[in-house]
Enzyme design. Sequence first.
Site, PDB file in Angstrom:
ATOM      1  N   TYR A 155      38.113  53.597  37.174  1.00 23.86           N
ATOM      2  CA  TYR A 155      39.478  52.953  37.494  1.00 23.86           C
ATOM      3  C   TYR A 155      39.875  53.313  38.993  1.00 23.86           C
ATOM      4  O   TYR A 155      40.319  52.293  39.560  1.00 23.86           O
ATOM      5  CB  TYR A 155      40.345  53.253  36.369  1.00 23.86           C
ATOM      6  CG  TYR A 155      41.755  52.444  36.367  1.00 23.86           C
ATOM      7  CD1 TYR A 155      41.827  51.146  36.321  1.00 23.86           C
ATOM      8  CD2 TYR A 155      42.860  53.323  36.999  1.00 23.86           C
ATOM      9  CE1 TYR A 155      43.039  50.541  36.494  1.00 23.86           C
ATOM     10  CE2 TYR A 155      43.990  52.608  37.242  1.00 23.86           C
ATOM     11  CZ  TYR A 155      44.189  51.196  36.871  1.00 23.86           C
ATOM     12  OH  TYR A 155      45.250  50.491  37.069  1.00 23.86           O
ATOM     13  N   LYS A 159      40.650  50.939  42.134  1.00 27.59           N
ATOM     14  CA  LYS A 159      41.574  50.824  42.693  1.00 27.59           C
ATOM     15  C   LYS A 159      41.858  51.473  44.171  1.00 27.59           C
ATOM     16  O   LYS A 159      42.594  51.063  44.956  1.00 27.59           O
ATOM     17  CB  LYS A 159      42.841  51.816  41.687  1.00 27.59           C
ATOM     18  CG  LYS A 159      43.070  50.881  40.345  1.00 27.59           C
ATOM     19  CD  LYS A 159      43.584  49.259  40.666  1.00 27.59           C
ATOM     20  CE  LYS A 159      43.779  48.841  39.492  1.00 27.59           C
ATOM     21  NZ  LYS A 159      44.310  47.365  39.701  1.00 27.59           N
TER      22      LYS A 159
HETATM   23  P1  NAD Z   1      47.990  43.907  31.088  1.00 26.59           P
HETATM   24  O1  NAD Z   1      46.694  44.411  30.099  1.00 26.59           O
HETATM   25  O2  NAD Z   1      49.435  44.091  30.371  1.00 26.59           O
HETATM   26  O3  NAD Z   1      47.659  42.505  31.613  1.00 26.59           O
HETATM   27  C1  NAD Z   1      46.421  42.368  32.474  1.00 26.59           C
HETATM   28  C2  NAD Z   1      46.137  40.594  32.365  1.00 26.59           C
HETATM   29  O4  NAD Z   1      44.994  40.404  32.995  1.00 26.59           O
HETATM   30  C3  NAD Z   1      46.111  40.129  30.791  1.00 26.59           C
HETATM   31  O5  NAD Z   1      46.836  38.982  30.771  1.00 26.59           O
HETATM   32  C4  NAD Z   1      44.508  39.891  30.893  1.00 26.59           C
HETATM   33  O6  NAD Z   1      44.071  38.843  29.939  1.00 26.59           O
HETATM   34  C5  NAD Z   1      44.312  39.627  32.370  1.00 26.59           C
HETATM   35  N1  NAD Z   1      42.872  39.815  32.757  1.00 26.59           N
HETATM   36  C6  NAD Z   1      41.946  40.743  32.517  1.00 26.59           C
HETATM   37  N2  NAD Z   1      40.645  40.671  32.876  1.00 26.59           N
HETATM   38  C7  NAD Z   1      40.979  39.364  33.419  1.00 26.59           C
HETATM   39  C8  NAD Z   1      39.883  38.627  34.171  1.00 26.59           C
HETATM   40  N3  NAD Z   1      38.593  38.856  34.366  1.00 26.59           N
HETATM   41  N4  NAD Z   1      40.337  37.416  34.852  1.00 26.59           N
HETATM   42  C9  NAD Z   1      41.672  37.057  34.547  1.00 26.59           C
HETATM   43  N5  NAD Z   1      42.607  37.653  33.979  1.00 26.59           N
HETATM   44  C10 NAD Z   1      42.097  38.833  33.511  1.00 26.59           C
HETATM   45  O7  NAD Z   1      48.056  44.882  32.515  1.00 26.59           O
HETATM   46  P2  NAD Z   1      49.334  45.153  33.314  1.00 26.59           P
HETATM   47  O8  NAD Z   1      49.607  46.710  33.174  1.00 26.59           O
HETATM   48  O9  NAD Z   1      50.134  44.197  33.393  1.00 26.59           O
HETATM   49  O10 NAD Z   1      48.531  45.346  34.470  1.00 26.59           O
HETATM   50  C11 NAD Z   1      48.620  44.621  35.701  1.00 26.59           C
HETATM   51  C12 NAD Z   1      47.904  45.077  36.926  1.00 26.59           C
HETATM   52  O11 NAD Z   1      48.684  46.245  37.368  1.00 26.59           O
HETATM   53  C13 NAD Z   1      46.356  45.612  36.901  1.00 26.59           C
HETATM   54  O12 NAD Z   1      45.907  45.259  37.983  1.00 26.59           O
HETATM   55  C14 NAD Z   1      46.480  47.065  36.621  1.00 26.59           C
HETATM   56  O13 NAD Z   1      45.283  47.833  36.915  1.00 26.59           O
HETATM   57  C15 NAD Z   1      47.979  47.548  37.314  1.00 26.59           C
HETATM   58  N6  NAD Z   1      48.334  48.695  37.076  1.00 26.59           N
HETATM   59  C16 NAD Z   1      49.006  48.791  35.662  1.00 26.59           C
HETATM   60  C17 NAD Z   1      49.538  50.098  35.522  1.00 26.59           C
HETATM   61  C18 NAD Z   1      50.149  50.196  34.164  1.00 26.59           C
HETATM   62  O14 NAD Z   1      50.563  51.414  33.849  1.00 26.59           O
HETATM   63  N7  NAD Z   1      50.366  49.610  33.369  1.00 26.59           N
HETATM   64  C19 NAD Z   1      49.710  50.988  36.457  1.00 26.59           C
HETATM   65  C20 NAD Z   1      49.077  50.691  37.977  1.00 26.59           C
HETATM   66  C21 NAD Z   1      48.406  49.748  38.135  1.00 26.59           C
END
Ligand code: NAD
Length: 256
Positions: A155, A159
């Site tokens: 991961y 990132k």
């Molecule tokens: P989440 O799992 O709640 O939502 C992610 C969404 O992406 C889901 O609806 C899923 O269906 C979709 N998805 C996954 N693979 C896909 C693909 N191949 N094509 C299209 N859609 C796809 O996650 P989140 O927490 O909302 O994360 C959103 C972004 O923020 C991500 O890039 C994640 O890495 C980043 N992020 C999240 C956090 C956290 O703590 N939640 C922290 C830092 C960064």
Amino acid sequence: MAGRLNGKIVLVTGAGAGIGTAAARALAAEGAALVLTDLNESGVSALAAELSKSNTPAIGLRHDVTDETGWEAVFKAALARFGKVDVVVNNAGIAFVGKTEDTTLADWRRMQAVNLDGVFLGTKHAIRIMKGKGGSIINISSILGIDGTGMAAAYCASKGGVRLFTKAVAIECGDAGYNIRVNSIHPGYIQTRMFETDIEAFGSLEAKMQKVSALHPIGRVGQPEEIAAGIVFLASDESSFMTGSELVIDGGYTAR
Ligand code: NAD
């Protein structure tokens, strides 16, 4: 302050849950029209229908960000419906934890495919249609694209890749010939479904919440709306002098 995005067409990937859904709602509240994409077609279709009812023009499309022909189809549909795209939010992402020595090559590649190839493809095709007309590309990285942590090397690699890819493309696309701003956002831990991926390692969700909250000087994890606010800012002309920047929204996690 509503109306900061009046007239802008914004494409959000991974809009079917978490940060993507919160971003869609916040962008709509500021007057943007939306192209919402996700693997989860019913989720984005329902969200687009709901927002359309409250006067936000929106379409929801099934989309796998790892598939280049899928990206071409999404931009084609966006242009057919709205005639332009001003902002692309490369938000879709996945996470899993595990020791590097136990990570299969297939799992490693899947992580890079969604989190890094997906951002590359979205950026590439956004540039092709924004070139010379202007635009803003917002890539969702993470605090784990700045700091390393154990059990999350795949991961972190994905990132960290998003972070420097964003800066390199910003240098390529800043001049008047392109007029495209490219920035990354680095959320701390945010309370979404992704937060629940490794609760076994902590014993319970409550135990994880307590332990992870303590990593943030603010004393809690973030909410999706707090990242959505940064997405709205980078989508708007208020950030007109920002490109190649990393917008850290992390409750102080990386301040240590
Ligand atoms: P989440 O799992 O709640 O939502 C992610 C969404 O992406 C889901 O609806 C899923 O269906 C979709 N998805 C996954 N693979 C896909 C693909 N191949 N094509 C299209 N859609 C796809 O996650 P989140 O927490 O909302 O994360 C959103 C972004 O923020 C991500 O890039 C994640 O890495 C980043 N992020 C999240 C956090 C956290 O703590 N939640 C922290 C830092 C960064």
